[in-house]
Write an enzyme that holds these catalytic residues in place. Structure first.
Site, PDB file in Angstrom:
ATOM      1  N   CYS A  75      25.130  -2.789   6.150  1.00 18.97           N
ATOM      2  CA  CYS A  75      24.383  -3.731   5.336  1.00 18.97           C
ATOM      3  C   CYS A  75      22.983  -3.846   5.936  1.00 18.97           C
ATOM      4  CB  CYS A  75      25.130  -5.052   5.410  1.00 18.97           C
ATOM      5  SG  CYS A  75      24.349  -6.366   4.557  1.00 18.97           S
ATOM      6  N   HIS A 173      25.629   5.580  -1.580  1.00 20.70           N
ATOM      7  CA  HIS A 173      24.598   5.254  -2.564  1.00 20.70           C
ATOM      8  C   HIS A 173      24.422   6.395  -3.547  1.00 20.70           C
ATOM      9  CE1 HIS A 173      23.096   1.606  -0.568  1.00 20.70           C
ATOM     10  NE2 HIS A 173      23.498   2.224   0.536  1.00 20.70           N
ATOM     11  N   GLU A 222      24.978  -3.407  -6.642  1.00 18.71           N
ATOM     12  CA  GLU A 222      25.699  -3.196  -5.392  1.00 18.71           C
ATOM     13  C   GLU A 222      27.208  -3.161  -5.584  1.00 18.71           C
ATOM     14  OE1 GLU A 222      24.988  -5.475  -1.854  1.00 18.71           O
ATOM     15  OE2 GLU A 222      22.842  -5.552  -2.308  1.00 18.71           O
ATOM     16  N   CYS A 231      18.430  -4.601  -1.481  1.00 17.56           N
ATOM     17  CA  CYS A 231      19.480  -3.892  -0.751  1.00 17.56           C
ATOM     18  C   CYS A 231      18.793  -2.970   0.240  1.00 17.56           C
ATOM     19  CB  CYS A 231      20.343  -3.092  -1.733  1.00 17.56           C
ATOM     20  SG  CYS A 231      21.636  -2.137  -0.929  1.00 17.56           S
ATOM     21  N   GLY A 234      20.180   0.512   0.440  1.00 11.41           N
ATOM     22  CA  GLY A 234      19.804   1.163  -0.819  1.00 11.41           C
ATOM     23  C   GLY A 234      18.358   1.633  -0.810  1.00 11.41           C
TER      24      GLY A 234
HETATM   25  O1  ZDP Z   1      28.067  -1.053   0.488  1.00  7.36           O
HETATM   26  C1  ZDP Z   1      28.280  -2.140  -0.055  1.00  7.36           C
HETATM   27  O2  ZDP Z   1      29.402  -2.436  -0.504  1.00  7.36           O
HETATM   28  C2  ZDP Z   1      27.115  -3.138  -0.161  1.00  7.36           C
HETATM   29  N1  ZDP Z   1      27.395  -4.132  -1.157  1.00  7.36           N
HETATM   30  C3  ZDP Z   1      26.940  -3.750   1.189  1.00  7.36           C
HETATM   31  C4  ZDP Z   1      25.761  -4.654   1.288  1.00  7.36           C
HETATM   32  C5  ZDP Z   1      24.454  -3.864   1.346  1.00  7.36           C
HETATM   33  C6  ZDP Z   1      23.247  -4.741   1.504  1.00  7.36           C
HETATM   34  N2  ZDP Z   1      22.789  -5.310   0.264  1.00  7.36           N
HETATM   35  C7  ZDP Z   1      22.111  -3.999   2.138  1.00  7.36           C
HETATM   36  O3  ZDP Z   1      21.027  -4.600   2.209  1.00  7.36           O
HETATM   37  O4  ZDP Z   1      22.260  -2.893   2.644  1.00  7.36           O
HETATM   38  C8  ZDP Z   1      23.519  -5.886   2.360  1.00  7.36           C
END
Ligand code: ZDP
Length: 286
Positions: A75, A173, A222, A231, A234
């Site tokens: 994350c 991703h 997400e 994200c 992301g």
């Molecule tokens: O990989 C996932 O299931 C994401 N929902 C995790 C969270 C990603 C996040 N938004 C980021 O900033 O990388 C926290």
């Protein structure tokens, strides 16, 4: 038992941070996390993040539950918030600290590998996000054979063919370059990308509009959290996809609905560096 928490956000991607340093097991269950993340019946957040004891030479371990109770490997916005939270817990300065003399660096163990956030003197947090994973088998996706990269591969979603590029930043991703991100019906197609059978662990989904080689706009659906304002993983994955497809320079600003992140995919060490804010909102007890 009362549990103290602190709310943080990184560009509006918001998290409930829990001091879990005295045990290696999260003190909140995934079921409880779902309730706490609810914006009407709970505290409200995109996820719950635990600061756990370190392992294998790392200072701390980070674990996260998404707002649907699933557990992602990594994350990006969350790890910046975790770094600020740790600095607050250790009493080495509330975030942001305008007069901090030297940067504070943490080695954080995650399910996606060891990441290294650094709290900088201007209050921003720069994170060494490690090496992106590019092979289909490690992302994972079945869009190509497992030892191939997935660059501009056709994927059928909602009766349309999308050219997608896939990258793992610890978590999966799927990136699509489009003319106009504002025109993408995210709430309709996001879940169809997320749960597409070519993604055995589901996927996070980013749509990118390239404004120039060093400035792109991004919207994200997400995995496990739906539409969020930002994200971090992301944004990193999207810059890597932009370089792989020849659309972006190795250093770029990724503009998210919640604000900008600065991303670099280093030519020297091939690691991805993400720089952005982490802000404390409030502390509470549940
Ligand atoms: O990989 C996932 O299931 C994401 N929902 C995790 C969270 C990603 C996040 N938004 C980021 O900033 O990388 C926290």
């Amino acid at each position: 038992m009362a549990i103290e928490f602190t709310k943080y956000h990184g560009l509006g991607n918001d998290f409930i941070l829990v001091d879990n340093r005295s045990s290696s097991t999260p003190v909140i269950t995934p079921e409880q996390a779902i309730k706490l993340c609810d914006r009407h019946f709970g505290i409200g957040a995109d996820g719950v993040i635990f600061a756990l004891p370190g392992e294998n030479g790392s200072n701390y371990t980070m674990r996260i539950f998404n707002s649907d109770g699933s557990e992602p490997e990594m994350c990006g916005n969350g790890i910046r918030c975790l770094a600020a939270f740790l600095a607050d817990l250790e009493g080495v300065g509330a975030s942001p600290v305008p007069n901090r003399q030297s940067p504070i660096t943490y080695r954080i163990n995650t399910l996606g590998g060891v990441m290294t956030p650094q709290l900088m003197s201007n209050g921003q947090v720069k994170v060494d996000m490690g090496l992106p994973k590019l092979l289909a088998g490690e992302i994972p996706t079945t869009l190509a054979s497992s030892d191939e990269k997935v660059i501009n591969r056709p994927l059928q979603v909602a009766n349309q063919t999308w050219d997608v590029t896939c990258v793992s930043m610890g978590n999966p991703h799927c990136i699509t370059f489009v003319e106009d991100v504002a025109a993408i019906p995210l709430e309709v197609i996001g879940p169809q990308f997320e749960n597409h059978p070519v993604f055995p662990r589901r996927t996070n989904t980013e749509f990118i509009e390239v404004v120039s080689r060093d400035y792109v706009k991004m919207r994200v659906w997400e995995r496990g959290a739906g539409i969020t304002l930002a994200c971090g993983t992301g944004a990193c994955a999207s810059l890597v996809a932009g370089v792989l497809t020849g659309k972006c320079d190795r250093m770029a600003t990724v503009k998210l609905p919640g604000g900008p992140l600065h991303i670099e995919w280093s030519e020297i060490d091939q690691r991805v560096y993400m720089t952005g804010p982490a802000e404390r909102v409030f502390t509470g007890k549940i």
